[in-house]
Design a protein around this motif. Structure first.
Motif, mmCIF file in Angstrom:
data_model
loop_
_atom_site.group_PDB
_atom_site.id
_atom_site.type_symbol
_atom_site.label_atom_id
_atom_site.label_comp_id
_atom_site.label_asym_id
_atom_site.label_seq_id
_atom_site.Cartn_x
_atom_site.Cartn_y
_atom_site.Cartn_z
ATOM 1 N N PRO A 11 -10.179 -4.533 -1.633
ATOM 2 C CA PRO A 11 -10.795 -3.526 -2.514
ATOM 3 C C PRO A 11 -9.944 -2.264 -2.693
ATOM 4 C CG PRO A 11 -12.434 -4.418 -1.008
ATOM 5 C CD PRO A 11 -11.099 -4.970 -0.584
ATOM 6 N N GLN A 12 -9.206 -1.872 -1.655
ATOM 7 C CA GLN A 12 -8.359 -0.682 -1.762
ATOM 8 C C GLN A 12 -7.286 -0.872 -2.835
ATOM 9 O OE1 GLN A 12 -6.509 0.635 1.874
ATOM 10 N NE2 GLN A 12 -5.261 2.138 0.815
ATOM 11 N N THR A 13 -6.761 -2.067 -2.979
ATOM 12 C CA THR A 13 -5.754 -2.334 -4.008
ATOM 13 C C THR A 13 -6.362 -2.113 -5.383
ATOM 14 O OG1 THR A 13 -4.651 -3.952 -2.596
ATOM 15 C CG2 THR A 13 -4.158 -4.055 -4.953
ATOM 16 N N THR A 14 -7.556 -2.631 -5.585
ATOM 17 C CA THR A 14 -8.225 -2.459 -6.871
ATOM 18 C C THR A 14 -8.509 -0.982 -7.134
ATOM 19 O OG1 THR A 14 -9.203 -4.654 -6.648
ATOM 20 C CG2 THR A 14 -10.198 -3.179 -8.275
ATOM 21 N N ARG A 55 -5.247 0.606 -8.054
ATOM 22 C CA ARG A 55 -4.878 0.153 -9.394
ATOM 23 C C ARG A 55 -5.700 0.912 -10.443
ATOM 24 N NH1 ARG A 55 -2.631 -4.840 -10.943
ATOM 25 N NH2 ARG A 55 -3.062 -5.756 -8.909
ATOM 26 N N ASP A 56 -7.000 1.068 -10.179
ATOM 27 C CA ASP A 56 -7.869 1.793 -11.116
ATOM 28 C C ASP A 56 -7.462 3.256 -11.239
ATOM 29 O OD1 ASP A 56 -9.291 -0.558 -11.500
ATOM 30 O OD2 ASP A 56 -10.993 0.053 -10.244
ATOM 31 N N GLU A 115 0.805 -1.228 0.000
ATOM 32 C CA GLU A 115 0.000 0.000 0.000
ATOM 33 C C GLU A 115 0.841 1.283 0.000
ATOM 34 O OE1 GLU A 115 -2.137 3.365 0.743
ATOM 35 O OE2 GLU A 115 -0.785 2.582 2.275
ATOM 36 N N PRO A 116 1.877 1.419 0.829
ATOM 37 C CA PRO A 116 2.670 2.658 0.781
ATOM 38 C C PRO A 116 3.346 2.880 -0.577
ATOM 39 C CG PRO A 116 3.109 1.474 2.820
ATOM 40 C CD PRO A 116 2.300 0.558 1.938
ATOM 41 N N ALA A 117 3.834 1.817 -1.184
ATOM 42 C CA ALA A 117 4.459 1.950 -2.510
ATOM 43 C C ALA A 117 3.418 2.333 -3.549
ATOM 44 C CB ALA A 117 5.158 0.648 -2.900
ATOM 45 N N PHE A 118 2.219 1.772 -3.437
ATOM 46 C CA PHE A 118 1.140 2.141 -4.358
ATOM 47 C C PHE A 118 0.822 3.626 -4.220
ATOM 48 C CE2 PHE A 118 -1.393 -1.461 -6.317
ATOM 49 C CZ PHE A 118 -1.614 -0.795 -7.512
ATOM 50 N N ALA A 119 0.784 4.110 -2.986
ATOM 51 C CA ALA A 119 0.514 5.535 -2.753
ATOM 52 C C ALA A 119 1.609 6.391 -3.387
ATOM 53 C CB ALA A 119 0.398 5.815 -1.259
#
Length: 188
Positions: A116-119, A122-123, A62-66
């Protein structure tokens, strides 16, 4: 995520810290029973927070996604379409190198997402990246015929290739330059 009781929040934080240590030592297996043992808690506690390995992996990412979303946002705001592409691809590449959990999550299809937060992340990334790449295509800065998916695969492949060497971060700019040269259109 809903608010957790203080003890549940501490347990979750401990599990994430334990999993981060495992990943940092090169262990991406993230076996939930082993994470429970290392964290000194019951297996049921682990499964309440992370019902699957994938859910734990996504929480770690999650932090890397942010950070990638921040990079994509910056890329989308840049006036020059080609510079936007450079910012976007650099952000994606650097986060894959910095975080093996993120690299695994971003390389897999959305159908694998457990949280769901990952999706949602990603979206959001797909929309921002799509806008950056559409502007670059429109300006002629991108090689014709390359899809967004092609570019995603090329960045993931570049991250993998960098990971084969002993000092991946020292070679990022060289590999990124080769990638950018290969995808540049005539207008760049």
């Amino acid at each position: 995520m809903t608010s957790l009781r203080a003890d549940a929040a501490r347990n979750r934080a401990l599990l994430l810290a334990t999993a981060r240590q495992a990943v940092a030592s090169g262990d991406l297996s993230l076996q939930l029973n082993e994470m429970a043992r290392r964290a000194g808690m019951g297996v049921g506690t682990v499964y309440r927070h992370f019902p699957t390995r994938r859910a734990l992996l996504e929480a770690l990412a999650e932090p890397a996604f942010a950070a990638v979303l921040d990079g994509a946002q910056n890329a989308s705001l840049h006036d020059d379409p080609w510079t936007g592409v450079e910012i976007l691809l650099r952000a994606l590449l650097l986060q894959q190198l910095a975080d093996p959990a993120f690299a695994e999550v971003i390389a897999s299809p959305a159908t694998d997402d457990a949280i769901p937060q990952t999706t949602a992340q990603r979206d959001e990334f797909t929309a921002l990246a799509g806008a950056v790449l559409a502007r670059a295509r429109q300006s002629g800065a991108l090689r014709p015929g390359l899809t967004d998916e092609d570019l995603h695969h090329l960045v993931c492949g570049t991250a993998f290739a960098l990971g084969l060497g002993p000092t991946p971060l020292a070679r990022v700019e060289a590999y990124l330059r080769v990638l950018l040269d290969g995808i540049a259109g005539k207008a760049e």
